[in-house]
Design a protein around this motif. Structure first.
Motif, mmCIF file in Angstrom:
data_model
loop_
_atom_site.group_PDB
_atom_site.id
_atom_site.type_symbol
_atom_site.label_atom_id
_atom_site.label_comp_id
_atom_site.label_asym_id
_atom_site.label_seq_id
_atom_site.Cartn_x
_atom_site.Cartn_y
_atom_site.Cartn_z
ATOM 1 N N ARG A 11 0.834 -1.210 0.000
ATOM 2 C CA ARG A 11 0.000 0.000 0.000
ATOM 3 C C ARG A 11 0.870 1.262 0.000
ATOM 4 N NH1 ARG A 11 -3.106 -2.065 5.305
ATOM 5 N NH2 ARG A 11 -0.898 -2.238 5.904
ATOM 6 N N PHE A 262 -11.486 -3.197 5.116
ATOM 7 C CA PHE A 262 -10.917 -2.666 3.873
ATOM 8 C C PHE A 262 -9.451 -2.288 4.050
ATOM 9 C CE2 PHE A 262 -11.804 1.228 6.071
ATOM 10 C CZ PHE A 262 -13.082 1.102 6.592
ATOM 11 N N CYS A 263 -8.757 -3.029 4.918
ATOM 12 C CA CYS A 263 -7.362 -2.695 5.194
ATOM 13 C C CYS A 263 -6.482 -2.814 3.949
ATOM 14 C CB CYS A 263 -6.809 -3.590 6.297
ATOM 15 S SG CYS A 263 -7.728 -3.473 7.835
ATOM 16 N N CYS A 266 -5.881 0.466 2.355
ATOM 17 C CA CYS A 266 -5.723 1.585 3.297
ATOM 18 C C CYS A 266 -4.416 2.341 3.061
ATOM 19 C CB CYS A 266 -5.776 1.074 4.735
ATOM 20 S SG CYS A 266 -5.590 2.399 5.937
ATOM 21 N N ARG A 268 -3.844 5.424 4.290
ATOM 22 C CA ARG A 268 -3.987 6.574 5.178
ATOM 23 C C ARG A 268 -3.028 6.554 6.353
ATOM 24 N NH1 ARG A 268 -8.497 5.205 3.292
ATOM 25 N NH2 ARG A 268 -8.686 3.428 4.694
ATOM 26 N N ARG A 270 -2.305 9.044 9.955
ATOM 27 C CA ARG A 270 -2.955 10.045 10.803
ATOM 28 C C ARG A 270 -1.917 10.710 11.700
ATOM 29 N NH1 ARG A 270 -6.437 5.861 9.854
ATOM 30 N NH2 ARG A 270 -8.615 6.421 9.397
ATOM 31 N N CYS A 280 -2.400 3.486 11.731
ATOM 32 C CA CYS A 280 -3.689 2.787 11.759
ATOM 33 C C CYS A 280 -4.596 3.458 12.789
ATOM 34 C CB CYS A 280 -3.484 1.320 12.141
ATOM 35 S SG CYS A 280 -5.019 0.392 12.328
ATOM 36 N N LEU A 281 -5.902 3.500 12.490
ATOM 37 C CA LEU A 281 -6.869 4.115 13.410
ATOM 38 C C LEU A 281 -6.899 3.390 14.742
ATOM 39 C CD1 LEU A 281 -9.239 6.086 13.897
ATOM 40 C CD2 LEU A 281 -10.736 4.441 12.750
ATOM 41 N N PHE A 282 -6.531 2.126 14.734
ATOM 42 C CA PHE A 282 -6.582 1.298 15.949
ATOM 43 C C PHE A 282 -5.186 1.035 16.512
ATOM 44 C CE2 PHE A 282 -11.047 0.458 15.410
ATOM 45 C CZ PHE A 282 -11.238 0.524 14.033
ATOM 46 N N ARG A 313 5.369 -0.786 7.789
ATOM 47 C CA ARG A 313 3.948 -0.836 8.188
ATOM 48 C C ARG A 313 3.295 -2.138 7.726
ATOM 49 N NH1 ARG A 313 -1.135 1.445 5.223
ATOM 50 N NH2 ARG A 313 -2.634 1.806 6.904
ATOM 51 N N ASP A 315 -0.042 -2.811 9.251
ATOM 52 C CA ASP A 315 -1.330 -2.704 9.938
ATOM 53 C C ASP A 315 -2.461 -3.329 9.120
ATOM 54 O OD1 ASP A 315 0.091 0.267 10.573
ATOM 55 O OD2 ASP A 315 -0.680 -0.845 12.283
ATOM 56 N N ARG A 316 -3.314 -4.077 9.832
ATOM 57 C CA ARG A 316 -4.560 -4.585 9.233
ATOM 58 C C ARG A 316 -5.507 -5.002 10.348
ATOM 59 N NH1 ARG A 316 -4.715 -10.185 7.992
ATOM 60 N NH2 ARG A 316 -3.081 -11.334 9.048
ATOM 61 N N TYR A 317 -5.624 -4.102 11.291
ATOM 62 C CA TYR A 317 -6.386 -4.400 12.511
ATOM 63 C C TYR A 317 -7.778 -4.940 12.212
ATOM 64 C CZ TYR A 317 -8.974 -3.744 16.834
ATOM 65 O OH TYR A 317 -9.783 -3.959 17.929
ATOM 66 N N SER A 318 -8.490 -4.279 11.316
ATOM 67 C CA SER A 318 -9.884 -4.684 11.077
ATOM 68 C C SER A 318 -9.984 -6.097 10.529
ATOM 69 C CB SER A 318 -10.545 -3.712 10.108
ATOM 70 O OG SER A 318 -10.783 -2.494 10.771
HETATM 71 S S1 SF4 Z 1 -7.945 -0.903 10.534
HETATM 72 FE FE1 SF4 Z 1 -6.077 0.287 10.248
HETATM 73 S S2 SF4 Z 1 -5.141 -0.599 8.436
HETATM 74 FE FE2 SF4 Z 1 -7.251 -1.269 8.456
HETATM 75 S S3 SF4 Z 1 -8.356 0.233 7.226
HETATM 76 FE FE3 SF4 Z 1 -8.496 0.915 9.349
HETATM 77 S S4 SF4 Z 1 -6.771 2.321 9.600
HETATM 78 FE FE4 SF4 Z 1 -6.386 1.128 7.756
#
Ligand code: SF4
Length: 339
Positions: A11, A262-263, A266, A268, A270, A280-282, A313, A315-318
């Motif tokens: 990404r 939808f990781c 992603c 993005r 922040r 990551c948002l989380f 990076r 991240d793929r929390y979701s």
């Molecule tokens: S959980 Fe993290 S990696 Fe996945 S879409 Fe949300 S901000 Fe992106």
């Protein structure tokens, strides 16, 4: 010269969300509950915040990776003084094509809308979780009326800010009854309404899977009244799935972090108001960019470190929220980095 930077999942980095304050005039229960963010809460003071010049410097570096869009968030970004000046500064950075806001719109008067438009704002995402004051006031917890938000939206539109989207977080037992009233309010208005599945952001919103109403259920509720058809994404990695009313009354969207993560798309990052970068948002922790900005590091040195950070990076929390133990994970507060 722009050179893409790619993370462990292939990404790139395209969108940067910048929180310009940790303060807000609302106390939404799923974001800034009063019990935590009450009178005794210590908010950031001015010297702790990144200055406009520091934000501009970072945006210049991020633009080198292909970042084209900047979204200012909070807290509530409109409480940061002279925000329009910052908007102009960032829009003058080569490569930056779009600066937008995430706001509760309650502070958007006609005058403020005009100054935001003049500064270059063409898109605003507005949070509105119900159409009845009883529910909305229970959520924002400061007695703000639905009308104050609708007036803000109207002021923005009449100032020429055509790209208004309304985001509604739907929570079981709180505001599922608001789905159709929100639909009726914004059908045919030119405002794109998006429903967000209730997410386990931060550590204080009492999230539980049983309080989630899935996008599929929300779409079913709507299409029973107003048949819908899917619309292609505007670009790869767009957060919302797009749908439109078959009768031509416009577009809606759903954001399904819980049921359809939808990781994979992603792009993005922040930035918090004190210059901590979260990928990551989380995320549980961020990287302190403010230290680099204030310790004499050159742009090239910061650039190199940021590249390495993004390249690491993964991240793929979701995607793993339900498959890996997450119960004890301390996550950054949404009010600290914006949505
Ligand atoms: S959980 Fe993290 S990696 Fe996945 S879409 Fe949300 S901000 Fe992106």
């Amino acid at each position: 010269m722009e050179t893409q930077v790619i993370d462990q999942m292939g990404r790139g980095l395209r969108d940067l969300r910048i929180s310009v304050t940790d303060r807000c005039n609302f106390r939404c229960t799923y974001c800034m509950p009063k019990e935590v963010f009450g009178a005794g809460y210590r908010y950031l003071n001015r010297t702790e915040l990144l200055s406009f010049e520091e934000i501009e410097r970072l945006v210049r570096i991020f633009a080198g990776y292909g970042v084209r869009k900047i979204r200012f968030t909070g807290g509530e970004p409109l409480v940061r003084r002279d925000l329009e000046q910052l908007i102009r500064m960032v829009l003058s950075v080569p490569g930056i094509e779009d600066v937008s806001l995430t706001s509760n719109a309650s502070l958007i008067t006609q005058e403020r809308a005009a100054s935001l438009y003049e500064a270059g704002i063409r898109r605003i995402n507005v949070s509105l979780d119900a159409m009845d004051d009883q529910t909305f006031m229970a959520i924002n917890d400061v007695g703000a009326s639905v009308q104050s938000v609708l007036d803000g939206i109207a002021a923005a539109q009449s100032a020429g800010i055509a790209g208004v989207k309304v985001n509604a977080v739907i929570k079981q037992g709180v505001n599922e009854h608001a789905i159709l009233p929100l639909v009726e309010q914004f059908r045919g208005s030119g405002v794109i309404l998006r429903f967000i599945e209730f997410m386990d952001v931060g550590n204080h919103n009492g999230w539980d899977k049983s309080s989630v109403i899935s996008s599929r259920e929300i779409l079913k509720t709507i299409s029973e009244q107003h048949p819908l058809e899917p619309v292609d994404a505007n670009y790869h990695g767009e957060v919302a799935q797009r749908w439109q009313y078959i009768d031509g009354a416009g577009e809606i969207g759903v954001i399904s972090s819980i049921t359809q993560p939808f990781c994979g798309g992603c792009h993005r990052a922040r930035l918090s108001a004190i210059g901590q970068l979260f990928t990551c948002l989380f995320a549980s922790e961020g990287t302190d960019l403010r230290a680099w900005l204030r310790d004499g590091s050159t742009d090239d040195q910061i650039d190199q470190r940021l590249r390495q950070l993004w390249q690491r990076r993964d991240d793929r929390y979701s995607e793993i929220r339900f498959t890996e133990p997450m119960a004890n994970r301390q996550k950054v507060e949404m009010s600290y980095i914006g949505g």
